[in-house]
Design a protein around this motif. Sequence first.
Motif, mmCIF file in Angstrom:
data_model
loop_
_atom_site.group_PDB
_atom_site.id
_atom_site.type_symbol
_atom_site.label_atom_id
_atom_site.label_comp_id
_atom_site.label_asym_id
_atom_site.label_seq_id
_atom_site.Cartn_x
_atom_site.Cartn_y
_atom_site.Cartn_z
ATOM 1 N N PHE A 175 0.824 -1.216 0.000
ATOM 2 C CA PHE A 175 0.000 0.000 0.000
ATOM 3 C C PHE A 175 0.854 1.260 0.000
ATOM 4 N N GLN A 176 2.037 1.184 0.564
ATOM 5 C CA GLN A 176 2.863 2.374 0.754
ATOM 6 C C GLN A 176 3.871 2.610 -0.369
ATOM 7 N N LYS A 235 -5.227 -1.889 1.822
ATOM 8 C CA LYS A 235 -4.093 -2.266 2.671
ATOM 9 C C LYS A 235 -4.298 -3.668 3.232
#
Length: 299
Positions: free
Chosen positions: A44-45, A85
């Motif tokens: 997700f990051q 996420k």
Amino acid sequence: MKTRIVLSTVMLFSLLGAKAQETVETKIFPTNQIIAPHRIEVTFQKTVHILFPSEVRYVDLGSFDIIADKAAGAENVVRIKAAVKGFEGETNFSVITADGCFYSFNVVYKDEPAQLSIEMEDWLRDNPEGGIAGDRMFVKLKELGGETPLVVNRIMYTLYKKNKRDIRHIGCKKYGIQTLLKGIYINNDLLYLHTSVRNRSDISFDIDYVRFKIIDKKVAKRTAMQENFIEPVRTYNRLTTVDGKATVRNVFVLPKLTLPDDKLLVVEIYEKGGARHQSFRIENTDLVAAKPVSELHLK
């Protein structure tokens, strides 16, 4: 009596259902018909970037757990990341590129992906004669008509490797640069133009663009020249610079065309930030004399 009728009806449908199930056959695809997917880890990051050998034409995602699109300003780079996420399980996405290759990917979530930048192998250009090329199926693209990208790449590759000069009267020589049309070839509905650029100077020749256009042979005074531009559907060994004292060659693939007697096909090569532009003209007699690829015994 009603109970017996109901039971008989139930038994009849059960027998019919069982009979139908017996006649249904499930076919298993042979291994050589299955495109093995690549495994991609996303998070997700961070964003994963995939570099393809050719322009990306199509991207399809298996679920809303992931997001992907072409990178801004780059036609052959796809960026992908998790939209949710920590999503569970596995999803997928598919990519079709301009060289007709189909890519399949299985995607899983990982907090720290093992690879964030991936370069797909350019085996179709480097060795279109290799065994892997013969084992692959290719997406048929509209601009190639009925020809497959594999055949087009094999013809370009072989013309480039053979490096024959079948034409000796078409070219341009000025400003220390010599440009030649070495051959014109035809296969199905595609023309193959083999060209070379030789830089006799010590100053590198930076190519801004190569342009193909159909023009009138003669233009009356005060009459605007009509130009019809043609875009190559493929280019082999696309280059941007010819170093000093160096020679480079290209193979351009154009849609099949013939010209009226009052028209010419002009090939122009423009220098980036300079004035050593090159151009040469091709007559209809040169086009209709194109050599069939089948006569060249290309393999």
